[in-house]
Design an enzyme around this catalytic site. Structure first.
Site, PDB file in Angstrom:
ATOM      1  N   ARG A   1     -14.399  25.009 -16.138  1.00 18.21           N
ATOM      2  CA  ARG A   1     -13.170  25.168 -15.364  1.00 18.21           C
ATOM      3  C   ARG A   1     -12.206  24.077 -15.818  1.00 18.21           C
ATOM      4  O   ARG A   1     -12.382  22.916 -15.468  1.00 18.21           O
ATOM      5  CB  ARG A   1     -13.537  24.998 -13.876  1.00 18.21           C
ATOM      6  CG  ARG A   1     -12.508  25.476 -12.888  1.00 18.21           C
ATOM      7  CD  ARG A   1     -12.839  24.938 -11.499  1.00 18.21           C
ATOM      8  NE  ARG A   1     -12.583  23.509 -11.437  1.00 18.21           N
ATOM      9  CZ  ARG A   1     -13.250  22.641 -10.667  1.00 18.21           C
ATOM     10  NH1 ARG A   1     -14.214  23.052  -9.888  1.00 18.21           N
ATOM     11  NH2 ARG A   1     -12.936  21.356 -10.675  1.00 18.21           N
TER      12      ARG A   1
ATOM     13  N   HIS B   1     -10.384  22.700  -8.903  1.00 18.47           N
ATOM     14  CA  HIS B   1     -10.983  23.826  -8.161  1.00 18.47           C
ATOM     15  C   HIS B   1      -9.902  24.805  -7.679  1.00 18.47           C
ATOM     16  O   HIS B   1     -10.000  26.014  -7.863  1.00 18.47           O
ATOM     17  CB  HIS B   1     -11.785  23.267  -6.985  1.00 18.47           C
ATOM     18  CG  HIS B   1     -12.320  24.315  -6.066  1.00 18.47           C
ATOM     19  ND1 HIS B   1     -13.314  25.192  -6.449  1.00 18.47           N
ATOM     20  CD2 HIS B   1     -11.997  24.646  -4.793  1.00 18.47           C
ATOM     21  CE1 HIS B   1     -13.583  26.010  -5.437  1.00 18.47           C
ATOM     22  NE2 HIS B   1     -12.797  25.706  -4.429  1.00 18.47           N
TER      23      HIS B   1
ATOM     24  N   TYR C   1     -13.524  13.254  -9.892  1.00 20.32           N
ATOM     25  CA  TYR C   1     -14.958  13.452 -10.128  1.00 20.32           C
ATOM     26  C   TYR C   1     -15.327  13.824 -11.563  1.00 20.32           C
ATOM     27  O   TYR C   1     -16.466  14.131 -11.849  1.00 20.32           O
ATOM     28  CB  TYR C   1     -15.539  14.483  -9.144  1.00 20.32           C
ATOM     29  CG  TYR C   1     -14.804  15.814  -9.115  1.00 20.32           C
ATOM     30  CD1 TYR C   1     -15.075  16.802 -10.048  1.00 20.32           C
ATOM     31  CD2 TYR C   1     -13.832  16.068  -8.142  1.00 20.32           C
ATOM     32  CE1 TYR C   1     -14.414  18.014 -10.026  1.00 20.32           C
ATOM     33  CE2 TYR C   1     -13.163  17.288  -8.109  1.00 20.32           C
ATOM     34  CZ  TYR C   1     -13.459  18.256  -9.044  1.00 20.32           C
ATOM     35  OH  TYR C   1     -12.798  19.453  -9.020  1.00 20.32           O
TER      36      TYR C   1
HETATM   37  C1  TPP Z   1     -20.707  30.260   2.406  1.00 16.09           C
HETATM   38  C2  TPP Z   1     -19.681  29.259   1.942  1.00 16.09           C
HETATM   39  N1  TPP Z   1     -19.977  27.948   1.981  1.00 16.09           N
HETATM   40  C3  TPP Z   1     -19.055  27.050   1.575  1.00 16.09           C
HETATM   41  C4  TPP Z   1     -17.829  27.445   1.119  1.00 16.09           C
HETATM   42  C5  TPP Z   1     -16.797  26.419   0.691  1.00 16.09           C
HETATM   43  N2  TPP Z   1     -16.598  26.509  -0.771  1.00 16.09           N
HETATM   44  C6  TPP Z   1     -15.540  27.171  -1.265  1.00 16.09           C
HETATM   45  S1  TPP Z   1     -15.540  27.179  -2.930  1.00 16.09           S
HETATM   46  C7  TPP Z   1     -16.951  26.266  -3.006  1.00 16.09           C
HETATM   47  C8  TPP Z   1     -17.550  25.911  -4.342  1.00 16.09           C
HETATM   48  C9  TPP Z   1     -18.045  27.108  -5.069  1.00 16.09           C
HETATM   49  O1  TPP Z   1     -18.415  26.795  -6.373  1.00 16.09           O
HETATM   50  P1  TPP Z   1     -18.955  27.871  -7.376  1.00 16.09           P
HETATM   51  O2  TPP Z   1     -19.835  28.844  -6.683  1.00 16.09           O
HETATM   52  O3  TPP Z   1     -19.525  27.149  -8.527  1.00 16.09           O
HETATM   53  O4  TPP Z   1     -17.671  28.701  -7.793  1.00 16.09           O
HETATM   54  P2  TPP Z   1     -16.293  28.218  -8.455  1.00 16.09           P
HETATM   55  O5  TPP Z   1     -15.369  27.848  -7.341  1.00 16.09           O
HETATM   56  O6  TPP Z   1     -16.590  27.080  -9.369  1.00 16.09           O
HETATM   57  O7  TPP Z   1     -15.803  29.420  -9.175  1.00 16.09           O
HETATM   58  C10 TPP Z   1     -17.396  25.953  -1.736  1.00 16.09           C
HETATM   59  C11 TPP Z   1     -18.597  25.153  -1.438  1.00 16.09           C
HETATM   60  C12 TPP Z   1     -17.563  28.828   1.113  1.00 16.09           C
HETATM   61  N3  TPP Z   1     -16.397  29.326   0.672  1.00 16.09           N
HETATM   62  N4  TPP Z   1     -18.510  29.708   1.522  1.00 16.09           N
END
Ligand code: TPP
Length: 387
Positions: A274, A278, A287
């Site tokens: 990425r 985020h 980080y």
């Molecule tokens: C069930 C749930 N727990 C926590 C969150 C908060 N949250 C939003 S994005 C994220 C990180 C997700 O990372 P990843 O799965 O690696 O996907 P990326 O954003 O890197 O595409 C978190 C913890 C959420 N949206 N849903």
């Protein structure tokens, strides 16, 4: 009847007679991420098809421009939040391009480019992130499920749809996308387990982009790779260079074909990065180092495909210019349409949530209607006083 005399008792065979139910070796993922670009060169017999590569290049250039434009729209206050897929365009484009019309895509919040590549209107796709509407497109006609923000919840949906299609004798495939962080969710486990037990025609694409917000992969899992998780469920795992658009498309196409032919699900891990934060609300410099980001920029999906096309004399400066101009036109159209004020009905908030609204929702809707009426009346009075 003793336990050992019951039907299926072979499953309770004593340890000396135990054998694995399935040979795990064919399920193991590739030893290194599968690559095609820059590997065979112009002479390689398995070099990706030139026509396909040129088309994918055009989609990648558009995809990068789309990410830039969407990010710009957050700065102009036209988009509430944007989880950029800059750097991940190869996986996005491959996922959006590989399916047949009858198939279904199950995206997460980061996968709007996959939906746009599938042919959806970007304004409709972005309406959730703009905060305008639950979902701006019709999943039934587009065969793209709503963007899921709760992590991994799209995966059981995909398995349910795929299994149902199989029961109805249809050869529909469901491709579900998830991030590396999403693989730690219970929904990931449940979806993959059901998919394998039912041999559902589903493909799971994990975009391992290195981070779940600020949490790096090494804090997310102790597995050898995310693709290895497939073995425990009894489905094949594939590991692919997620920045190599030809390789991702090839691996996904094989998995889709396998699912369509009744061969069951596949887990694909696309190793990518990425490049942006985020979302626009995150500060990634807190980080990770600038050096790490720069190292990945040298492995940019656009660079890889451009280099290959130029080496094979399938692209020149004019071709690059043309692709960029086409992408600029798309971005200008998107910007103009996103700059128009949307006409929104606040009570739409309650529409299409439940077939039968709950008592609480009905009360909340009545409360909102009363507030809107009061506001309209006071506006009328204020307007009258001014006149
Ligand atoms: C069930 C749930 N727990 C926590 C969150 C908060 N949250 C939003 S994005 C994220 C990180 C997700 O990372 P990843 O799965 O690696 O996907 P990326 O954003 O890197 O595409 C978190 C913890 C959420 N949206 N849903």
């Amino acid at each position: 009847m003793t336990v050992l005399e019951q039907p299926g008792a072979h499953r309770l065979a004593p340890p000396a007679a135990w054998r694995p139910r399935l040979d795990p070796a064919p399920l193991l993922p590739d030893e290194r991420p599968h690559r095609l670009l820059g590997v065979g060169g112009s002479s390689g017999s398995d070099a990706p098809d030139g026509e396909l590569l040129r088309r994918l290049y055009g989609l990648l250039v558009r995809g990068r421009r789309y990410n830039e434009q969407a990010t710009a729209l957050t700065k102009q206050g036209r988009l509430a939040v944007y989880p950029s897929s800059t750097g991940q365009e190869a996986a996005q484009v491959a996922a959006g391009d590989v399916l047949e019309e009858r198939d279904w895509l199950f995206p997460s919040y980061r996968d709007t480019l996959a939906a746009v590549t599938r042919g959806l209107d970007p304004v409709e796709v972005l309406s959730l992130l703009r905060g305008d509407w639950h979902n701006g497109y019709d999943p039934r006609t587009t065969h793209v499920a709503p963007l899921c923000t709760p992590l991994a919840t799209q995966l059981p949906h995909a398995v349910g749809l795929a299994h149902a299609a199989r029961l109805r004798g249809e050869d529909t495939v469901a491709l579900a996308m998830v991030g590396d962080g999403g693989t730690s969710e219970g929904d990931f486990h449940e979806a993959l387990n059901f998919a394998a037990v039912w041999q559902a025609p589903a493909v799971f694409l994990v975009q391992n982009n290195g981070f779940a917000i600020s949490v790096p992969l090494e804090k997310q899992t102790a597995a050898p790779s995310l693709a290895h998780k497939a073995v425990g469920y009894g489905m094949p795992g594939r590991l692919v260079d997620g920045n190599d658009v030809a390789a991702v498309r090839e691996v996904l196409a094989e998995a889709v074909e396998r699912a369509r032919a009744g061969g069951g699900p596949t887990l694909v891990e696309a190793v990518t990065y990425r490049l942006e934060a985020h979302t626009n609300a995150d500060d990634a410099t807190r980080y990770r180092s600038a050096e790490e980001v720069e190292a990945w920029r040298a492995h940019d999906p656009l660079l890889l495909v451009e280099r290959e096309l130029r080496a094979r004399k399938l692209l020149d400066d004019a071709g690059v210019r043309e692709a960029r101009e086409d992408a600029d036109r798309m971005a200008a159209g998107l910007r103009d349409r996103m700059n128009r004020e949307p006409e929104l009905a606040p009570t739409d908030l309650f529409a299409e949530v439940y077939a039968e609204p709950t008592q609480q929702l009905r009360q909340q809707e009545q409360q909102l209607r009363a507030e809107l009426r009061a506001e309209a009346e006071s506006d009328g009075t204020a307007g009258g006083a001014q006149r």
